[in-house]
Design a protein around this motif. Structure first.
Motif, PDB file in Angstrom:
ATOM      1  N   ASP A 142       6.068 -11.224   6.580  1.00  0.00           N
ATOM      2  CA  ASP A 142       6.356  -9.817   6.316  1.00  0.00           C
ATOM      3  C   ASP A 142       7.202  -9.229   7.432  1.00  0.00           C
ATOM      4  O   ASP A 142       7.053  -9.593   8.604  1.00  0.00           O
ATOM      5  N   SER A 143       8.097  -8.323   7.057  1.00  0.00           N
ATOM      6  CA  SER A 143       8.914  -7.610   8.037  1.00  0.00           C
ATOM      7  C   SER A 143       8.458  -6.159   8.093  1.00  0.00           C
ATOM      8  O   SER A 143       8.512  -5.450   7.076  1.00  0.00           O
ATOM      9  N   PRO A 144       7.986  -5.672   9.262  1.00  0.00           N
ATOM     10  CA  PRO A 144       7.529  -4.280   9.353  1.00  0.00           C
ATOM     11  C   PRO A 144       8.601  -3.270   8.977  1.00  0.00           C
ATOM     12  O   PRO A 144       8.287  -2.188   8.477  1.00  0.00           O
ATOM     13  N   ARG A 145       9.866  -3.588   9.201  1.00  0.00           N
ATOM     14  CA  ARG A 145      10.940  -2.645   8.867  1.00  0.00           C
ATOM     15  C   ARG A 145      11.112  -2.470   7.366  1.00  0.00           C
ATOM     16  O   ARG A 145      11.784  -1.554   6.917  1.00  0.00           O
ATOM     17  N   GLN A 146      10.530  -3.368   6.585  1.00  0.00           N
ATOM     18  CA  GLN A 146      10.603  -3.234   5.138  1.00  0.00           C
ATOM     19  C   GLN A 146       9.387  -2.522   4.564  1.00  0.00           C
ATOM     20  O   GLN A 146       9.264  -2.407   3.342  1.00  0.00           O
ATOM     21  N   TYR A 147       8.502  -2.038   5.428  1.00  0.00           N
ATOM     22  CA  TYR A 147       7.241  -1.475   4.945  1.00  0.00           C
ATOM     23  C   TYR A 147       7.466  -0.277   4.020  1.00  0.00           C
ATOM     24  O   TYR A 147       6.951  -0.230   2.897  1.00  0.00           O
ATOM     25  N   VAL A 148       8.251   0.697   4.473  1.00  0.00           N
ATOM     26  CA  VAL A 148       8.450   1.923   3.691  1.00  0.00           C
ATOM     27  C   VAL A 148       9.167   1.646   2.365  1.00  0.00           C
ATOM     28  O   VAL A 148       8.673   2.042   1.292  1.00  0.00           O
ATOM     29  N   PRO A 149      10.337   0.967   2.347  1.00  0.00           N
ATOM     30  CA  PRO A 149      10.985   0.721   1.047  1.00  0.00           C
ATOM     31  C   PRO A 149      10.169  -0.189   0.134  1.00  0.00           C
ATOM     32  O   PRO A 149      10.196  -0.022  -1.090  1.00  0.00           O
ATOM     33  N   THR A 150       9.430  -1.144   0.717  1.00  0.00           N
ATOM     34  CA  THR A 150       8.607  -2.012  -0.118  1.00  0.00           C
ATOM     35  C   THR A 150       7.463  -1.236  -0.758  1.00  0.00           C
ATOM     36  O   THR A 150       7.153  -1.417  -1.945  1.00  0.00           O
ATOM     37  N   MET A 151       6.817  -0.348   0.009  1.00  0.00           N
ATOM     38  CA  MET A 151       5.747   0.469  -0.553  1.00  0.00           C
ATOM     39  C   MET A 151       6.283   1.407  -1.631  1.00  0.00           C
ATOM     40  O   MET A 151       5.607   1.661  -2.638  1.00  0.00           O
ATOM     41  N   ASN A 152       7.494   1.926  -1.457  1.00  0.00           N
ATOM     42  CA  ASN A 152       8.106   2.757  -2.498  1.00  0.00           C
ATOM     43  C   ASN A 152       8.278   1.963  -3.789  1.00  0.00           C
ATOM     44  O   ASN A 152       8.027   2.473  -4.896  1.00  0.00           O
ATOM     45  N   GLU A 178      -1.443 -14.823   5.383  1.00  0.00           N
ATOM     46  CA  GLU A 178      -1.528 -13.814   4.342  1.00  0.00           C
ATOM     47  C   GLU A 178      -0.363 -12.824   4.464  1.00  0.00           C
ATOM     48  O   GLU A 178       0.240 -12.668   5.524  1.00  0.00           O
ATOM     49  N   SER A 179      -0.065 -12.167   3.364  1.00  0.00           N
ATOM     50  CA  SER A 179       0.966 -11.130   3.336  1.00  0.00           C
ATOM     51  C   SER A 179       0.297  -9.814   2.974  1.00  0.00           C
ATOM     52  O   SER A 179      -0.101  -9.607   1.817  1.00  0.00           O
ATOM     53  N   SER A 180       0.141  -8.935   3.951  1.00  0.00           N
ATOM     54  CA  SER A 180      -0.540  -7.665   3.695  1.00  0.00           C
ATOM     55  C   SER A 180       0.252  -6.796   2.724  1.00  0.00           C
ATOM     56  O   SER A 180      -0.327  -6.088   1.891  1.00  0.00           O
ATOM     57  N   LEU A 181       1.581  -6.849   2.810  1.00  0.00           N
ATOM     58  CA  LEU A 181       2.402  -6.052   1.891  1.00  0.00           C
ATOM     59  C   LEU A 181       2.206  -6.501   0.446  1.00  0.00           C
ATOM     60  O   LEU A 181       2.015  -5.676  -0.457  1.00  0.00           O
ATOM     61  N   LEU A 182       2.235  -7.804   0.223  1.00  0.00           N
ATOM     62  CA  LEU A 182       2.092  -8.300  -1.143  1.00  0.00           C
ATOM     63  C   LEU A 182       0.649  -8.225  -1.618  1.00  0.00           C
ATOM     64  O   LEU A 182       0.400  -8.159  -2.827  1.00  0.00           O
ATOM     65  N   GLN A 183      -0.308  -8.233  -0.702  1.00  0.00           N
ATOM     66  CA  GLN A 183      -1.686  -7.964  -1.098  1.00  0.00           C
ATOM     67  C   GLN A 183      -1.804  -6.576  -1.701  1.00  0.00           C
ATOM     68  O   GLN A 183      -2.430  -6.383  -2.751  1.00  0.00           O
ATOM     69  N   GLN A 184      -1.188  -5.610  -1.038  1.00  0.00           N
ATOM     70  CA  GLN A 184      -1.209  -4.243  -1.557  1.00  0.00           C
ATOM     71  C   GLN A 184      -0.433  -4.147  -2.866  1.00  0.00           C
ATOM     72  O   GLN A 184      -0.819  -3.400  -3.777  1.00  0.00           O
ATOM     73  N   ALA A 185       0.666  -4.905  -2.969  1.00  0.00           N
ATOM     74  CA  ALA A 185       1.476  -4.871  -4.187  1.00  0.00           C
ATOM     75  C   ALA A 185       0.672  -5.333  -5.398  1.00  0.00           C
ATOM     76  O   ALA A 185       0.659  -4.680  -6.451  1.00  0.00           O
ATOM     77  N   SER A 186      -0.013  -6.454  -5.282  1.00  0.00           N
ATOM     78  CA  SER A 186      -0.789  -6.971  -6.401  1.00  0.00           C
ATOM     79  C   SER A 186      -1.997  -6.093  -6.695  1.00  0.00           C
ATOM     80  O   SER A 186      -2.358  -5.884  -7.851  1.00  0.00           O
ATOM     81  N   PHE A 187      -2.624  -5.559  -5.647  1.00  0.00           N
ATOM     82  CA  PHE A 187      -3.816  -4.732  -5.839  1.00  0.00           C
ATOM     83  C   PHE A 187      -3.477  -3.426  -6.541  1.00  0.00           C
ATOM     84  O   PHE A 187      -4.140  -3.029  -7.505  1.00  0.00           O
TER      85      PHE A 187
END
Length: 310
Positions: free
Chosen positions: A167-177, A198-207
């Motif tokens: 995961d790239s922290p700089r992609q956090y905001v656009p990925t969450m959008n 694990e990928s915390s961003l994609l965990q949130q995406a699937s959840f």
């Protein structure tokens, strides 16, 4: 609460599916994985090369198309700064999946190599290439699904993301959008993460979108996971016991040290997250007033404010 695929809002009661597959083809990441593969060389299925991954994904695409003649598949390959179409089952003269995917992948990899050779020195682009354009890939997938919906040729759409990069922290905001957009559009995001990390961003995406998250500790058996878990259509999933995430890490990562933080400082301009107070935002350059220290309340003052609120 976790979204459920039992709610068929915006979906047809059919087993036909429109699947958009996002495949991480970052050459930097796969080069690192190949180095670990050559050093271990145990043959226990814990390693996977890019060529083997593509071969297994192609077999999965063929399986999806054979499961239902009304299924449609779009395959995108995303890398450090690009997202390219590798295969579209709706396009004419694309009967041989493997030939089309391999030729498209070789063409895009060649273009990336030429762009990198003309770009910045390796020392300055290492951090950029080591991560993949996940945010761009998700956005493109959702836009394509929305266009197919307007053309009335999209049924039960879902996104499958196969990621090997960190995961790239700089992609956090656009990925969450993009994740929130998928949640609102009722488009599940299935996630297949290669490796033990694990990928915390994609965990949130699937959840949040009601998809399936699967971390594959033995990537050599990728095809088995794809067919047994991700080939199941949305209409059938409520009748089966799908894999459930053990836990979702909702913490954000700071942009300065790329570490998960429980409490941090957020830039009011670009929403960048930092683990410590800064005089200037490293992302957008916004300057903060150092005299505006956050107020600290002791226990007595806090109780006084609570009683006043009541």
């Amino acid at each position: 609460s976790r979204p459920s695929c039992r709610q068929p809002c915006g979906r047809t009661l059919s087993d036909a599916s429109t699947v958009v597959i996002l495949l991480d083809v970052n050459p930097w990441t796969w080069h690192k994985l190949d180095e670990g593969r050559s050093s271990s060389a145990t043959g226990d299925g814990t390693t996977l090369s890019l060529q083997e991954c593509v071969e297994q994904v192609v077999a999965f695409v063929k399986a999806l198309l054979m499961l239902n003649g009304a299924n449609s598949v779009l395959l995108y390959g995303f890398s450090g700064d690009r997202c390219d179409v590798l295969y579209d089952s709706r396009e004419p003269d694309q009967s041989e999946v493997r030939t089309v995917v391999i030729s498209a992948l070789l063409r895009t990899q060649k273009e990336r190599s030429s762009e990198v050779s003309r770009g910045a020195p390796a020392s300055s682009r290492e951090g950029h290439l080591s991560s993949s354009a996940l945010d761009s890939a998700l956005t493109i997938a959702l836009c394509r699904i929305q266009r197919l919906k307007r053309e009335k040729i999209c049924s039960n759409p879902r996104v499958l993301c196969i990621q090997a990069s960190q995961d790239s922290p700089r992609q956090y905001v656009p990925t969450m959008n993009a994740i929130f957009a998928a949640q609102r559009a009722m488009v599940p995001i299935d996630v297949c993460v290669l490796g033990t990390a694990e990928s915390s961003l994609l965990q949130q995406a699937s959840f949040l979108s009601g998809g399936v998250y699967q971390n594959i500790a033995y990537p050599g058996g990728l095809l088995q996971y794809l067919i047994s878990v991700f080939a199941i259509d949305l209409y059938t999933r409520p009748n089966l016991h799908m894999p459930q995430p053990g836990g979702v890490d909702f913490r954000a990562s700071c942009f300065c040290h790329q570490k998960a933080v429980d409490v941090g400082f957020v830039c009011s301009v670009c929403l960048s997250i930092f683990c410590s107070r800064m005089a200037e935002c490293s992302t957008c350059g916004a300057k903060f007033n150092p005299t505006d220290e956050p107020k600290k309340l002791n226990e007595a003052a806090l109780l006084k404010e609570i009683h006043a609120a009541k």
